[in-house]
Design an enzyme around this catalytic site. Structure first.
Site, PDB file in Angstrom:
ATOM      1  CG  ASN A 152      -0.616   0.347   2.120  1.00 39.92           C
ATOM      2  OD1 ASN A 152       1.200  -0.353   2.258  1.00 39.92           O
ATOM      3  ND2 ASN A 152      -0.846  -0.015   3.311  1.00 39.92           N
ATOM      4  N   GLY A 228       2.439  -5.682   7.350  1.00 34.44           N
ATOM      5  CA  GLY A 228       0.912  -6.086   6.763  1.00 34.44           C
ATOM      6  C   GLY A 228       0.749  -6.916   8.150  1.00 34.44           C
ATOM      7  CB  SER A 229      -2.425  -8.732   7.748  1.00 33.59           C
ATOM      8  OG  SER A 229      -1.679 -10.492   6.748  1.00 33.59           O
ATOM      9  N   GLY A 233       2.135 -11.548  10.280  1.00 33.73           N
ATOM     10  CA  GLY A 233       2.668 -10.573  11.503  1.00 33.73           C
ATOM     11  C   GLY A 233       2.939 -11.921  12.478  1.00 33.73           C
ATOM     12  CD  GLU A 250       4.826  -0.403  13.046  1.00 32.91           C
ATOM     13  OE1 GLU A 250       4.278  -0.085  13.127  1.00 32.91           O
ATOM     14  OE2 GLU A 250       6.115  -0.327  13.977  1.00 32.91           O
TER      15      GLU A 250
END
Ligand code: NAD
Length: 486
Positions: A152, A228-229, A233, A250
Site C-alpha cells: 500500500n 502487513g496483516s 505477522g 507493524e
C-alpha cells in the site's frame, strides 16, 4: 537504469539486477492488465542476497559514521531527484493517485535524510561503578535486517525501516509485496547509484509463502521488520522467536475518530475525507469508525455525505480523488463487508456498490446503523468505507472506541482542551491525533498497542531496535580497590 518503468525487472542483489528461473506479472489495478514481469527470487535468490548482505555489513558498520551519513544523504537526494518517475511506477502498480504517491515518495526521502543525520549520534552511556573501573555501553548494529513490506505504501514503509537500519550500520534485505515490487526495485538501484556499497541494500521479489518465508526463517538473519496483516505477522513473529532475533511488527488497525459537539465539523469532515481517499482507505491507520455526538450527528452526516458525493474516481495516473483497490481480491473483500452490513440492518448513507467501469474500483461509502460487533465494525475492511455511530456520553464512547483488538491510531475532534487531553490519554492506541488526521513526521514514533503490533518505528527510538547494547567494564586499577560487580 533497468528498473525505470521497464516491462521486465530482475531481482536486485549485491548492487546488480539478475534474473530468476520463474517470473510473475504485476498488474495495473486501474485496468487489470499486466504492466511488467518480475523475476522471482525464490530460495536461491534469497540465500544469495543474505550472503551478499553478510559480506557487505562489517565494512559498512566500520565506515566513519559521518561518511555513512553522507552516503545516506546522497541516497535521499537521489530519491528526491527521481520522485516523479518512482511515483509514476508506484501509482501504476498499486493504483494510488499520483499526487498522493509524490507526497509519499518525497516523505520517504525525508526519512532517509532524518536518519542520515543520526549516524554520528548513536552513542552509549557511561555508568557509575565502584573503584577503578570504567563501565560504559556501546550501541552496535545487529547485523543483517530482513524487511517485509506490503503493497500500500511500499517506498515510504521501506524507507521508514531501512533508514534507521542503515544509519546504525546494518545491511538490509527487503522483500516487497508481489503486487507492488517495481518501485522498490528502482529504490534498490538508486541506493547503489548514490554510492551505498554493493550488498548493503538488496531487494528480493516473490510471494510471501516462498520468498518471504525463505527470508524470515533464514538463520543468518539478525533482525526482522515486518509490516502487513496480523495473520502474517504472527507467522513472521514465530520465525523470529525460532531464530531468537528481535522483530518489529507493524500490523493492522481499526482506527476510531470521536467527534464531539464542540468540534470544528468542517475539519472533522476533512479528516474523514482523507481517511476515505488516501490509498482508497487501504491504509493501516485509516479512520474506519466515526463516533459522532448526538448534538452534531445530523449536521456532520449531512456535511460528510455532501463531501463524499463530490469525490471523483479514476485511475491513479489521472490523479482523481479516489483510485482503485489494489486487486480483485481486495475489491471482493470490501464488497463482502458492505453487503453483509446492509443485509444485517445497516444502511448506506452514500455509496455501497461497485461502479460500472474497468479496474478494481469501489464507491466511496458511508455506512450507518451497523452493530458495534458486526464484522464491518471490528475487522479491517481495507477500502473506501467509513461507518458512523451516534453517541451521547464521553466515557461510553471511549469504551466503544477501545472495544477492538487493534490499537494503532485514533483521532479526537474537540475544542475543549481538557477533553482533548483526557480522551487522548484514555484511548488505547500507539498514536492519537487531536484536531488533525495525519500529523506524522520521521521524528514521531509510530506503532501499535494490542494486536496492531510490537515495537516502535520512526524517531530516535527506532535506532534502539536496530542496535544491540553492549556493556563494557574496564578495571584500570591495581586490583586492590576495584570490585567487579558480577
Ligand atoms: P500481508 O500480511 O498479506 O503481506 C505483507 C507482506 O508479507 C507481503 O510482502 C507478503 O508477500 C509477505 N508475506 C506473506 N506471507 C508471508 C510469510 N509466510 N512469510 C513472510 N512474508 C510473508 O499484508 P497485505 O495485505 O499486503 O497488507 C495489508 C496489511 O498491512 C493490513 O493489515 C494493514 O493494516 C497492514 N499495514 C500496516 C502498517 C503499519 O505500519 N502498521 C502499514 C501498512 C500496512
Amino acid at each position: 537504469m533497468q528498473g525505470e518503468q521497464s516491462d521486465h525487472y530482475g531481482v536486485f542483489i549485491d548492487g546488480k539486477f539478475r534474473d530468476g528461473a520463474e517470473t510473475f506479472d504485476v498488474e495495473n489495478p486501474a485496468t487489470g492488465s499486466s504492466i511488467a514481469t518480475v523475476a522471482e527470487a525464490s530460495e536461491g535468490g534469497v540465500g544469495d542476497a543474505i550472503t551478499s548482505a553478510k559480506r557487505a555489513q562489517p565494512e559498512w558498520a566500520a565506515m566513519d559514521p559521518a561518511e555513512r551519513g553522507q552516503h545516506l544523504s546522497a541516497f535521499a537526494e537521489a530519491i528526491r531527484e527521481r520522485v516523479d518517475d518512482i511515483s509514476k511506477t508506484v501509482t501504476l502498480e498499486n493504483g494510488r493517485p499520483i499526487g498522493q504517491s509524490v507526497g509519499l515518495v518525497s516523505s520517504a526521502a525525508d526519512y532517509i535524510e532524518y536518519y542520515a543525520g543520526m549516524t554520528t549520534k548513536i552513542q552509549g552511556e557511561t555508568i557509575p561503578v565502584p573503584g577503578d573501573q570504567q563501565a560504559f555501553t556501546r550501541k552496535e548494529p545487529v547485523g543483517v535486517s530482513a524487511q517485509v513490506i506490503p503493497w500500500n505504501a511500499p517506498i515510504l514503509l521501506c524507507c521508514r525501516g531501512i533508514g534507521p537500519a542503515l544509519a546504525a550500520g546494518n545491511a538490509v534485505v527487503v522483500k516487497p509485496a508481489p503486487e507492488a515490487p517495481l518501485g522498490l526495485l528502482e529504490i534498490g538501484e538508486l541506493a547503489t547509484e548514490a554510492g551505498i556499497p554493493d550488498g548493503v541494500l538488496n531487494v528480493v521479489t516473490g510471494d510471501g509463502e516462498t520468498t518471504g518465508a525463505a527470508l524470515t526463517t533464514d538463520p543468518r538473519i539478525d533482525e526482522i521488520t515486518f509490516t502487513g496483516s496480523v495473520a502474517t505477522g504472527q507467522i513472521v513473529g514465530k520465525a523470529a522467536i525460532d531464530n531468537v532475533v528481535p522483530t518489529a511488527l507493524e500490523l493492522g488497525g481499526k482506527s476510531p475518530a470521536i467527534v464531539f459537539e464542540d468540534a470544528n465539523l468542517e475539519d472533522a469532515v476533512e479528516g474523514a475525507m482523507k481517511a476515505l481517499t488516501l490509498m482508497s482507505g487501504q491504509v493501516c491507520f485509516a479512520t474506519t469508525r466515526i463516533f459522532v455526538h448526538q448534538g452534531c450527528y445530523d449536521e456532520f452526516r449531512e456535511a460528510l455525505r455532501e463531501a463524499v458525493e463530490s469525490i471523483s474516481i479514476g485511475p491513479g495516473i489521472e490523479d482523481r480523488d479516489l483510485g482503485p483497490l489494489v486487486s480483485n481480491d481486495g475489491l471482493e473483500k470490501v464488497r463482502g463487508y458492505v453487503d453483509d452490513a446492509l443485509e444485517n440492518g445497516a444502511s448506506a448513507l452514500t455509496g455501497g456498490s461497485v461502479p460500472d467501469r474497468e479496474g478494481y474500483f469501489y464507491e466511496p461509502t458511508v455506512i450507518e446503523g451497523a452493530d458495534d460487533d458486526a464484522p464491518i465494525s471490528c475487522e479491517e475492511v481495507f477500502g473506501p468505507v467509513i461507518a458512523l455511530y451516534e453517541f451521547s456520553d464521553e466515557r461510553e464512547t471511549i469504551r466503544r472506541a477501545n472495544d477492538t483488538e487493534f490499537g494503532l491510531y485514533a483521532t479526537v475532534w474537540t475544542n475543549d482542551l481538557g477533553r482533548g487531553h483526557r480522551v487522548a490519554n484514555e484511548i488505547e492506541a500507539g498514536s492519537v491525533m487531536v484536531n488533525q488526521y495525519s500529523g506524522s513526521y520521521p521524528q514521531t514514533p509510530f506503532g501499535g498497542y494490542k494486536k496492531s503490533g510490537l515495537g516502535r518505528e520512526k524517531g530516535m527510538q527506532a535506532i534502539d531496535h536496530y542496535t544491540q547494547l553492549k556493556t563494557v567494564n574496564i578495571d584500570y586499577g591495581d586490583g586492590s580497590d576495584g570490585t567487579p560487580g558480577e
